[in-house]
Design an enzyme around this catalytic site. Structure first.
Site, mmCIF file in Angstrom:
data_model
loop_
_atom_site.group_PDB
_atom_site.id
_atom_site.type_symbol
_atom_site.label_atom_id
_atom_site.label_comp_id
_atom_site.label_asym_id
_atom_site.label_seq_id
_atom_site.Cartn_x
_atom_site.Cartn_y
_atom_site.Cartn_z
ATOM 1 N N GLY A 2 -10.225 32.450 -5.102
ATOM 2 C CA GLY A 2 -9.217 33.345 -5.674
ATOM 3 C C GLY A 2 -9.215 34.685 -4.971
ATOM 4 N N ASN A 54 -19.258 31.990 -4.932
ATOM 5 C CA ASN A 54 -20.422 31.123 -4.803
ATOM 6 C C ASN A 54 -20.081 29.739 -4.228
ATOM 7 O OD1 ASN A 54 -19.078 30.532 -7.177
ATOM 8 N ND2 ASN A 54 -20.706 31.363 -8.481
ATOM 9 N N ASP A 112 -14.973 37.755 -10.837
ATOM 10 C CA ASP A 112 -15.808 37.288 -11.950
ATOM 11 C C ASP A 112 -17.171 37.978 -11.988
ATOM 12 O OD1 ASP A 112 -13.830 35.538 -12.706
ATOM 13 O OD2 ASP A 112 -14.665 33.850 -11.581
ATOM 14 N N MET A 147 -9.503 36.841 -17.485
ATOM 15 C CA MET A 147 -10.114 35.821 -16.623
ATOM 16 C C MET A 147 -11.648 35.858 -16.700
ATOM 17 S SD MET A 147 -7.908 35.690 -13.081
ATOM 18 C CE MET A 147 -6.365 34.778 -12.953
ATOM 19 N N TYR A 185 -2.430 36.596 -13.509
ATOM 20 C CA TYR A 185 -2.751 36.898 -12.115
ATOM 21 C C TYR A 185 -2.722 38.384 -11.790
ATOM 22 C CZ TYR A 185 -3.199 32.029 -11.604
ATOM 23 O OH TYR A 185 -3.679 30.758 -11.763
#
Lengths: 404, 404
Positions: free
Chosen positions: B13, B108, B138, B180, B295
């Site tokens: 993302g 990751n 995140d 998110m 988004y």
């Protein structure tokens, strides 16, 4: 000389700059000796009826300036749409507090309340000067080139679509976002300001000024997706079929209605999800993402237009000047006088009250799913300084070695 | 001396500052004579396999700086999660183009790809230096104090909740927004930065680090609503029951899954609408509004943290320095060394690849529905300069006349 209190209130949906108008009015009002006190009514006209007033004469200038830069109605707002009895109660409270000037910041419903109160005051022989101060992100006020609050909301929508288009460019698919605007498509149309070069989204813009036809919609989405491998779509929450039935209502069954009889369109992702599902199922496109901008577009902190801030301040100040020096009740209108400059005028309340302006045909592309260059010319100066710009790599390709 | 091409790609993302890392790496790489060309792979590793490279040596400095300030992956991204065969195809393409250095910007999963490619290169005796450059909104990367991209997304979430709270204050009711974050609640927790004084929202914060209990949730919403007459709630899209089943999955039936086996949580308003309906039906509160930030929170143009911009630039530059002067492959980590300063380190790929960091217990309030002061101290310096501030009228009340 007329003397007494000045009462000010804020009505309807907040904007990011509505407090500029409040502060513009309060700072101006505090200069006049004949204004014996500046009262703010909490939660709009409901606060007047409940005598829920705060003393704006007591607020420091530094705090007022900080409040001016803060989104959303600092006095609180209301969705109440007063009938004649309600307006008489408003008048009774205004009289009891020795009010000589009444300013109400809001949209066309707010103007209607001001109109009724002013008429009731005249009928009862009470000398009350009433001025409507414009605001609305919908930009649907008659007599004005545009309404304070719209430019900042438009800037948010433009920057949101710019980011969403870049996001969609990096991970291609269909992206759709629903924008506020029940009857007028100005805010949805502002998404067009996100584009810089050919191929930039939003590629399709659906406005409430044109009947929404699902077959045409799907065909247009497919056509853009076939061409660019992706498609970014701006949809007004107010889109409706040829009979005027909102798409959200057609599918949603029982819907919440407000005091004005309007169906709740915001604060739910249902319309975006519905359209996203239709695209997935009918066109077989796998990656479809549907957002609803929701309350961010009218109250986001930190994304206002300097033009909007300045004009919102000025309409508040102008309203007080008109209330003090002018000859009658009215609504403040913004007139574009150059490219780009504005003047302000006081128009009679009946010209604005309860009426809705929608986008001119000249602003809507013949396809019905885009705006015209004329709209972009209209919008550009409103968005203000420092609008984000999307840059891209020029991308000179390297020759293939394995697959040449 | 090792010499050859440097290939860089962006995966996963996008973030609002991921191009800072790209540009930091490219500008640094162009200083070294032994780097015979700087190639950008379009759409992540998919572009490597397809030999879809652009020549970043050819980009002007001015354009690169403009791209750095533009949100979302300028090279394009991919959600592909390469298996061993895919990674061998990556390696074959890198070899064919004489690649000596491979940099991959991502989270990751991206680090895992870098790990496999570096191992395959070593097995085949090909001298390839591989560096993972961190990014993720995140904030779930091991070994790092925080990840580039998180601070800007956190700033957006904080400013969005600040505006939404002011909006809810003016038109009271329940406001809920879904943020998110599948497994890690950092971004949802960032909503706490919207608060200034007692009574400011968000009043409740639900994180994926704690099991979501609908009965407790409703009781907490009711309690806040009873006390303040309103309630603002931040909810992570990843909230799940005690068995780990996401709430969105429990209700939604068949859900779209990505290549990593993850259920699609974003790009739909379903979770917010579900929770909004539960509050309406179970608590009988009439005005309930549910937004999903979607988004905008990762790609909004015009709301980045200067700290994030600087650090994202530095991790890109640092990655090239390590690739050239360092002794091995690795992942760039950010270490907080003061209040507030950071250092960078190269850690082995296995420490980051495919692993997820979640919020420490010390960051989560005992109630499970708020954050601690320790989290706010952790977050504050990341948000950067010029964060919007919510001001309010002090509101000295006027004595009632009619109803005293």
């Amino acid at each position: 000389m007329r003397s007494g209190k000045l009462v000010i209130a804020q009505g309807g949906g907040p904007t990011a700059v509505i407090n500029q108008s409040l502060v513009g009015a309060v700072l101006e009002a505090r200069f006049y000796r004949q204004i014996e006190g500046v009262y703010g009514a909490r939660y709009g006209v409901r606060g007047i009826v409940n005598e829920d007033f705060v003393d704006l004469s007591a607020e420091t200038r530094a705090d007022l300036e900080a409040v001016a830069a803060t989104p959303s109605s600092a006095l609180g707002s209301t969705r109440d749409k007063p009938d004649l009895d309600y307006c008489r109660n408003i008048l009774a409270s205004l009289k009891a507090h020795g009010t000589a000037w009444f300013l109400y910041i809001g949209g066309n419903d707010t103007a209607e309340t001001v109109r009724i109160v002013s008429e009731e005051a005249a009928k009862s022989g009470y000398d009350l000067r009433c001025v409507h101060v414009p605001k609305t992100i919908d930009n649907d006020l008659m007599e004005s080139d545009h309404a304070p609050g719209f430019p900042s909301a438009a800037r948010f929508v433009a920057q949101a679509f710019m980011g969403a288009d870049l996001d969609n460019r990096s991970l291609p698919g269909v992206y759709l976002a629903v924008v506020m605007g029940r009857d007028a498509g100005f805010l949805t149309a502002a998404s067009a300001a996100a584009r810089t070069v050919e191929g930039d989204g939003p590629h399709l813009i659906y406005l409430p000024e044109r009947a929404f036809d699902q077959i045409k919609f799907l065909s247009e989405v497919k056509s853009v997706h076939d061409r660019f491998g992706r498609c970014v779509i701006a949809v007004s929450e107010g889109i409706h079929d040829a009979k005027g039935v909102p798409l959200s209502v057609k599918r949603a069954g029982t819907m919440e209605k407000d005091a004005h009889g309007n169906v709740q369109l915001s604060g739910t992702g249902a319309l975006a999800d519905l359209l996203g599902q239709v695209i997935k199922s009918e066109l077989g496109i796998k990656r479809v993402r549907a957002d609803t901008f929701g309350y961010l577009q009218r109250s986001f902190a930190g994304c206002t237009s300097d033009v909007d801030r300045r004009e919102a301040r000025e309409v508040g100040e102008f309203a007080v000047k008109q209330a003090i020096w002018g000859t009658g009740n009215g609504s403040v209108a913004i007139r574009r006088t150059g490219d780009y400059a504005v003047d302000y005028a006081l128009v009679t309340l009946d010209k604005v009250a309860g009426k809705t302006k929608v986008m001119a045909d000249a602003f809507i592309a013949p396809s019905g799913s885009d705006v015209t260059p004329a709209f972009r010319d209209y919008l550009r100066p409103l968005l203000g300084l420092g609008l984000a710009q999307a840059a891209r790599l020029r991308g000179v390709a390297i020759e293939k070695v394995l697959k040449r």
